[in-house]
Design a protein around this motif. Structure first.
Motif, PDB file in Angstrom:
ATOM      1  N   LEU A  17      -5.268   3.876  -3.083  1.00 17.36           N
ATOM      2  CA  LEU A  17      -5.948   2.845  -3.858  1.00 17.36           C
ATOM      3  C   LEU A  17      -6.080   3.197  -5.336  1.00 17.36           C
ATOM      4  CD1 LEU A  17      -8.751   1.540  -1.459  1.00 17.36           C
ATOM      5  CD2 LEU A  17      -6.365   0.815  -1.703  1.00 17.36           C
ATOM      6  N   ILE A  39     -12.029   0.289  -7.985  1.00 16.59           N
ATOM      7  CA  ILE A  39     -11.669  -0.342  -6.719  1.00 16.59           C
ATOM      8  C   ILE A  39     -12.755   0.016  -5.716  1.00 16.59           C
ATOM      9  CG2 ILE A  39     -10.072  -0.237  -4.768  1.00 16.59           C
ATOM     10  CD1 ILE A  39      -7.792  -0.059  -6.741  1.00 16.59           C
ATOM     11  N   GLY A  93       0.793  -1.218   0.000  1.00 20.43           N
ATOM     12  CA  GLY A  93       0.000   0.000   0.000  1.00 20.43           C
ATOM     13  C   GLY A  93       0.830   1.274   0.000  1.00 20.43           C
ATOM     14  N   ASP A 146      -3.567   1.639  -7.361  1.00 19.67           N
ATOM     15  CA  ASP A 146      -3.605   0.168  -7.379  1.00 19.67           C
ATOM     16  C   ASP A 146      -2.328  -0.426  -6.791  1.00 19.67           C
ATOM     17  OD1 ASP A 146      -4.178  -2.466  -7.699  1.00 19.67           O
ATOM     18  OD2 ASP A 146      -4.241  -2.431  -9.882  1.00 19.67           O
ATOM     19  N   CYS A 196      -5.058  -3.336   3.257  1.00 22.58           N
ATOM     20  CA  CYS A 196      -3.842  -2.609   3.610  1.00 22.58           C
ATOM     21  C   CYS A 196      -4.137  -1.751   4.835  1.00 22.58           C
ATOM     22  CB  CYS A 196      -3.330  -1.759   2.447  1.00 22.58           C
ATOM     23  SG  CYS A 196      -4.461  -0.478   1.864  1.00 22.58           S
ATOM     24  N   ILE A 208      -6.841   7.265   1.595  1.00 26.85           N
ATOM     25  CA  ILE A 208      -7.356   6.026   1.001  1.00 26.85           C
ATOM     26  C   ILE A 208      -7.517   6.193  -0.499  1.00 26.85           C
ATOM     27  CG2 ILE A 208      -9.333   4.474   0.863  1.00 26.85           C
ATOM     28  CD1 ILE A 208      -9.801   4.928   3.834  1.00 26.85           C
ATOM     29  N   TRP A 242     -10.664  -4.160   0.326  1.00 23.29           N
ATOM     30  CA  TRP A 242     -11.144  -3.719  -0.974  1.00 23.29           C
ATOM     31  C   TRP A 242     -10.995  -4.802  -2.047  1.00 23.29           C
ATOM     32  CZ3 TRP A 242      -6.846  -3.332  -4.327  1.00 23.29           C
ATOM     33  CH2 TRP A 242      -5.583  -3.262  -3.678  1.00 23.29           C
ATOM     34  N   VAL A 282     -14.063  -0.180  -1.868  1.00 19.93           N
ATOM     35  CA  VAL A 282     -13.759  -0.409  -0.454  1.00 19.93           C
ATOM     36  C   VAL A 282     -14.985  -1.029   0.193  1.00 19.93           C
ATOM     37  CG1 VAL A 282     -13.101   0.658   1.737  1.00 19.93           C
ATOM     38  CG2 VAL A 282     -12.163   1.546  -0.422  1.00 19.93           C
ATOM     39  N   VAL A 295     -12.124   5.030  -7.077  1.00 22.22           N
ATOM     40  CA  VAL A 295     -12.325   4.408  -5.779  1.00 22.22           C
ATOM     41  C   VAL A 295     -13.759   4.636  -5.329  1.00 22.22           C
ATOM     42  CG1 VAL A 295     -11.559   4.285  -3.370  1.00 22.22           C
ATOM     43  CG2 VAL A 295      -9.893   4.758  -5.192  1.00 22.22           C
TER      44      VAL A 295
END
Length: 244
Positions: A194, A231, A21, A197, A215, A190, A224, A233, A166
């Motif tokens: 994310l 992506i 992450g 990726d 992560c 976040i 996620w 969550v 996201v």
């Protein structure tokens, strides 16, 4: 050859509690960090004149991988994770002396509980990484006009772009609102982490990945999944309390 002994001047606190992450380079996420100097260097005069600079270099040790030794060639994420480059043509953690460097934004310095602290942002370092030196960033010397890398695109910029949107499930949206009351920068962090990726390079070739990933950022586990360029969550929970 003569041995050189280097002692950490301090340690940095960051949101990244595990390697998975962490952005691959500094300033890809606005993650904040605090370098707390050791007692031997906790003299306010060490920062005299630094307030005139916008950025600083942090030199540090890859403390989590130093014991694994170094490799002459390493797998390069920018080449898909399978092709290799020479260690000195990469930013790999597996280096002969395990030394890394990051340029970060200088936010100021202060004293907390009798310890001298340097506040920065744009960090890409694991929490509690040993810092071995701090230097001011000097644009005319450190930013070279006309420089290039093998990864430059047609526009001349090698900086990776965020390619993933996201999203949050209703449950995760409610959890995030509660978490943000204690850690206001968590939502932005976040999204920044994310959207790049964090998965291994070979995984990014798959449009749909059935695996659930996690992560840790600050004290929260972020759970996620990936589908296409989205992506999602699904869950945000306190590390010490899985039921939170």
């Amino acid at each position: 050859m003569t041995e050189i002994t280097i002692h950490p001047i301090g340690y940095i606190t960051t949101p990244f509690k595990q390697k998975f992450g962490i952005p691959r380079q500094p300033n890809l996420a606005n993650a904040k960090g605090v370098v707390t100097l050791s007692d031997a260097y906790s003299d306010i005069n060490v920062f005299k004149g630094l307030s005139g600079y916008s950025h600083v270099w942090l030199l540090f040790q890859f403390s989590e991988t130093i014991h694994a030794g170094w490799q002459a060639t390493v797998k390069a994420p920018r080449l898909g994770g399978n092709a290799k480059l020479g260690v000195f043509a990469s930013r790999s953690t597996h280096r002969p002396n395990g030394i890394g460097m990051s340029v970060v934004t200088y936010l100021g310095h202060n004293t907390k509980k009798g310890r001298l602290c340097l506040e920065v942002s744009g960090v890409d370092l694991l929490d509690n990484t040993p810092i071995i030196d701090i230097k001011p960033y000097i644009p005319y010397a450190d930013a070279i006009n006309g420089s290039h890398t093998p990864f430059d695109n047609a526009q001349g910029s090698a900086q990776p772009k965020n390619q993933y949107d996201v999203h949050y499930t209703p449950r995760a949206t409610q959890q995030l609102a509660k978490c943000a009351m204690y850690q206001p920068d968590l939502p932005e962090l976040i999204d920044a982490v994310l959207s790049q990726d964090p998965r291994p390079a070979y995984k990014k070739k798959k449009h749909t990945d059935n695996k659930r990933y996690g992560c840790q950022l600050y004290d929260w586990d972020i759970i996620w999944r990936v589908s296409g360029q989205i992506i999602t969550v699904e869950n945000i929970r306190l590390v010490a309390s899985p039921d939170a």
